[in-house]
Write a protein that holds these residues in place. Structure first.
Motif, PDB file in Angstrom:
ATOM      1  N   THR A 148     -10.776  -5.031   7.507  1.00 59.44           N
ATOM      2  CA  THR A 148      -9.379  -4.769   7.157  1.00 59.44           C
ATOM      3  C   THR A 148      -9.207  -4.792   5.647  1.00 59.44           C
ATOM      4  O   THR A 148      -9.721  -5.696   4.969  1.00 59.44           O
ATOM      5  N   CYS A 149      -8.495  -3.804   5.121  1.00 61.04           N
ATOM      6  CA  CYS A 149      -8.288  -3.690   3.676  1.00 61.04           C
ATOM      7  C   CYS A 149      -7.586  -4.940   3.145  1.00 61.04           C
ATOM      8  O   CYS A 149      -6.539  -5.345   3.680  1.00 61.04           O
ATOM      9  N   PRO A 150      -8.113  -5.558   2.084  1.00 63.15           N
ATOM     10  CA  PRO A 150      -7.500  -6.775   1.546  1.00 63.15           C
ATOM     11  C   PRO A 150      -6.166  -6.521   0.849  1.00 63.15           C
ATOM     12  O   PRO A 150      -5.398  -7.458   0.638  1.00 63.15           O
ATOM     13  N   ARG A 151      -5.867  -5.268   0.522  1.00 61.04           N
ATOM     14  CA  ARG A 151      -4.609  -4.981  -0.170  1.00 61.04           C
ATOM     15  C   ARG A 151      -3.499  -4.595   0.803  1.00 61.04           C
ATOM     16  O   ARG A 151      -2.437  -5.216   0.824  1.00 61.04           O
ATOM     17  N   CYS A 152      -3.749  -3.529   1.614  1.00 58.87           N
ATOM     18  CA  CYS A 152      -2.669  -3.018   2.468  1.00 58.87           C
ATOM     19  C   CYS A 152      -2.794  -3.460   3.921  1.00 58.87           C
ATOM     20  O   CYS A 152      -1.935  -3.103   4.741  1.00 58.87           O
ATOM     21  N   ARG A 153      -3.852  -4.183   4.241  1.00 57.40           N
ATOM     22  CA  ARG A 153      -4.084  -4.712   5.592  1.00 57.40           C
ATOM     23  C   ARG A 153      -4.333  -3.622   6.640  1.00 57.40           C
ATOM     24  O   ARG A 153      -4.161  -3.843   7.830  1.00 57.40           O
TER      25      ARG A 153
END
Length: 685
Positions: A148-153
């Protein structure tokens, strides 16, 4: 070794090496057709030209695909190479040598170049931290890690950047990272890697990239990278890895992009060994007077115009005379699409259309630039039918009958319109210049202008009218003789693009097409009976090809096999599809089905025709499970099918649903056993 000719150019041509992990498609073919046309032109002009290529046969993706198929990497690359060579031959691409990077010549040359780099101080070693899959027992490239992207989830993103928000990060910054290969949570481990110190060559590369060896647009792009500063290049990978082990470094392997371009040298070395009359050093030593040309796609220019020249220079080899980049292929103005049927495999095209149609259409649009090319299928049909059939072939078909029927197949003894034929022969150097500069489209335009002039001449002279009068019979022979000599000149100009039609034209005209003898007109010369040289494209052929391309995708989906990637160092699995709501899932009606009958499907490699009992009715479904089951082994078995899928019209009939199966593919596709206890028609929740 024989000495190179003093009066002929010595030319070596290469195309980028196709990756041995999947089939050739129309996007690939642009490059090989462009290269082949240019090589055939050089040979037709009498130059000493050699064209070599090879399969790019190393890397993690190949190792993993072979593992998934239950075969060795060597077996996989051997099979794929045979398929590639078959498809290239189908498109009349004629290599002087087609080889593999997994060869002894390539091992020796790669090791030699590496040792030169090392001995001259251009190899550095340092430890790096990488993600490691504890289940697979291997280090993972970023694209083999998902999470899962750490910025936009956004879930299910690769380990180097987020496709949703564009963020870049390290794999271990992902939320809940997992191996795309095993699903295991990656661990961070250190490993010593080898680096090529590319910044050492910044001044050399700045000068070389501005030497005229590159198209201006490519030179400008590389200038941006040079201005931003070059970085050391990681050239090693840890075991397990399918490739060449680095000399004196057990467990360390050359990264696939190290030995891939060396494959050009290796294939040429293999050709020299086979022939015995070609001097490898004459083409590759530092002071060589020969010419070396690489034809590649614009997406790999950094490897060919930065890393490769620096490697060659350090090892004492010459750099390329020129690197010719081309753009990408779109179909009907859009990226090639599997759902629209425009992701067309070479073999699918050849099942429906003549290869020279595509060769000509690409040729008519080729420039020396790097612009993308659109294969507009409506324009494709119109242009081939108009130019090749309606103009060029028409000259021969409308003139040959008079010579055959009225003059016993003999042309006249003189050219009665020498000024008209001079217009055709005078265009030779102009057209040659276009070929030489890779402005193939301009060459085709000029040829078609001349074809229009030839047809205009026949229209003006009206031999079909003169043939009715015995007193003008000689004029008919003269007009037809002039027209067929015009046709001979045009086919000589078109021979690099249409080699098969050119051979058939030679048989019809009973002569050879020689660029150096354009003015040696056919006079008092016997020709053979004319046979149609090319047929018009029927739009139904295009429709059938697109439908077959969709069926290729459907077969892959029905067998649950993932389509092979054709990129190095990318996961050999399909990304997980976009998430759906639970309500969407409940719309899918899954039913237990009993296989009442199973039959082979004529003309299909993977499909079986199944008759399924789902309780209330019977359904006909085509399933791509032929690699795992003989028809007789399926009768009485149970399976699960999507019962409310809209019927799909296929080439072989209507498929009234989709069979579900599990397994990695090949022989390992599993259905329910007959004694599983499920009742046909039972809904699966």
């Amino acid at each position: 070794m024989s000495e190179p000719s003093a009066h002929r150019r010595d030319i070596l041509v290469t195309s980028a090496l196709p990756y041995a992990n999947g089939p050739i498609h129309l996007g690939h073919l642009l490059e090989y057709i462009q290269s082949d046309i240019w090589v055939r032109y050089q040979k037709l002009r009498g130059e000493n030209c050699h064209y070599v290529c090879a399969d790019d046969a190393h890397g993690t993706a190949i190792m993993l695909r072979a593992e998934r198929e239950g075969i060795t990497p060597e077996q996989l690359i051997s099979r794929i190479q045979a398929e590639h060579e078959r498809d290239f031959a189908g498109f009349l691409v004629e290599f002087d040598n087609y080889y593999s990077t997994h060869s002894e010549e390539n091992r020796e040359l790669s090791s030699y170049i590496y040792q030169k780099l090392r001995d001259r101080g251009h190899i550095a070693t340092r430890s790096i931290t990488q993600a490691y899959d504890p289940e697979k027992g291997m280090f993972l490239a970023d694209r083999f890690i998902k999470g899962t992207c750490p910025r936009c989830r956004t879930p299910d993103q690769y380990g180097d950047n987020c496709e949703a928000c564009g963020a870049t990060y390290t794999p271990m910054e992902l939320i809940e990272p997992r191996s795309a290969l095993s699903g295991a949570t990656p661990e961070e481990r250190e490993s010593e890697h080898f680096f090529f110190t590319l910044p050492d060559f910044a001044d050399f590369l700045r000068e070389w990239t501005n030497s005229g060896a590159l198209q201006p647009g490519m030179a400008n792009k590389l200038a941006e990278w040079l201005d931003a500063g070059l970085h050391d290049w990681d050239i090693s990978r840890d075991a397990p890895y399918f490739g060449f082990e680095i000399p004196d470094s057990p467990g360390k392997y050359f990264y696939v992009w190290v030995d891939a371009p060396v494959g050009y040298l290796a294939s040429f070395q293999n050709l020299c060994n086979q022939r015995g009359d070609i001097d490898f050093d004459h083409y590759w030593r530092e002071d060589s007077t020969a010419e070396v040309y690489h034809f590649i796609g614009k997406d790999i220019v950094n490897f060919h115009a930065l890393f490769w020249p620096a490697m060659l220079k350090t090892a004492g080899f010459r750099t390329p005379t020129a690197i010719n980049c081309h753009g990408f292929v779109t179909v009907n103005g859009q990226k090639m699409s599997k759902s629209r049927g425009t992701f067309i495999m070479a073999r699918t095209y050849l099942d429906h259309l003549h290869p020279e149609y595509l060769r000509y259409y690409f040729a008519a649009k080729l420039t020396a630039g790097v612009d993308d090319m659109d294969l507009n299928l409506d324009d494709f049909v119109q242009k081939v039918n108009s130019d090749l059939v309606g103009k060029v072939v028409n000259i021969a078909s409308r003139s040959a009958g008079f010579i055959t029927k009225q003059f016993d197949g003999h042309l006249g003894s003189e050219i009665t319109e020498p000024e008209r034929l001079k217009e055709f022969t005078d265009a030779a150097e102009e057209i040659a210049g276009y070929y030489e500069e890779r402005e193939i489209g301009r060459a085709m335009k000029r040829v078609m202008e001349l074809a229009d002039r030839a047809n205009q001449y026949v229209d003006e002279q009206k031999p079909w009218v003169l043939a009715k009068d015995e007193t003008t019979r000689d004029q008919v022979q003269a007009i037809s003789t002039n027209a067929l000599n015009m046709f001979r000149i045009l086919m000589t100009y078109l021979a690099p693009v249409l080699p098969e039609t050119a051979r058939n034209a030679e048989a019809f005209l009973n002569t050879s097409l020689d660029w150096r003898r354009l003015e040696d007109h056919l006079l008092d010369h016997g020709i053979n009976k004319f046979k149609p040289l090319m047929k018009r494209i029927d739009s139904k052929q295009i429709e059938a090809m697109l439908e077959a391309s969709k069926e290729d995708v459907a077969q892959d989906q029905q067998t649950t096999q993932q389509p092979a990637q054709s990129q190095k160092e990318t996961p050999d699995v399909e990304p997980i599809a976009e998430q759906i709501e639970f309500d969407d899932f409940t719309k899918v009606d899954l039913r237990v089905a009993k296989i009442e009958n199973a039959e082979h499907v004529e003309g299909a490699d993977k499909l079986l025709k199944l008759t399924l009992d789902i309780g209330a009715e019977q359904r006909q479904v085509f399933a791509g499970i032929k690699t795992a089951y003989a028809p007789e082994d399926l009768i009485g078995r149970l399976t699960v099918m999507v019962a409310n899928l809209k019927p799909r019209k296929m080439k072989f009939g209507v498929s009234e649903g989709m069979v579900l199966a599990a397994g990695p593919g090949g022989e390992d596709i599993w259905l329910l056993a007959p004694d599983s206890g499920a009742t046909p028609g039972l809904r699966v929740m």
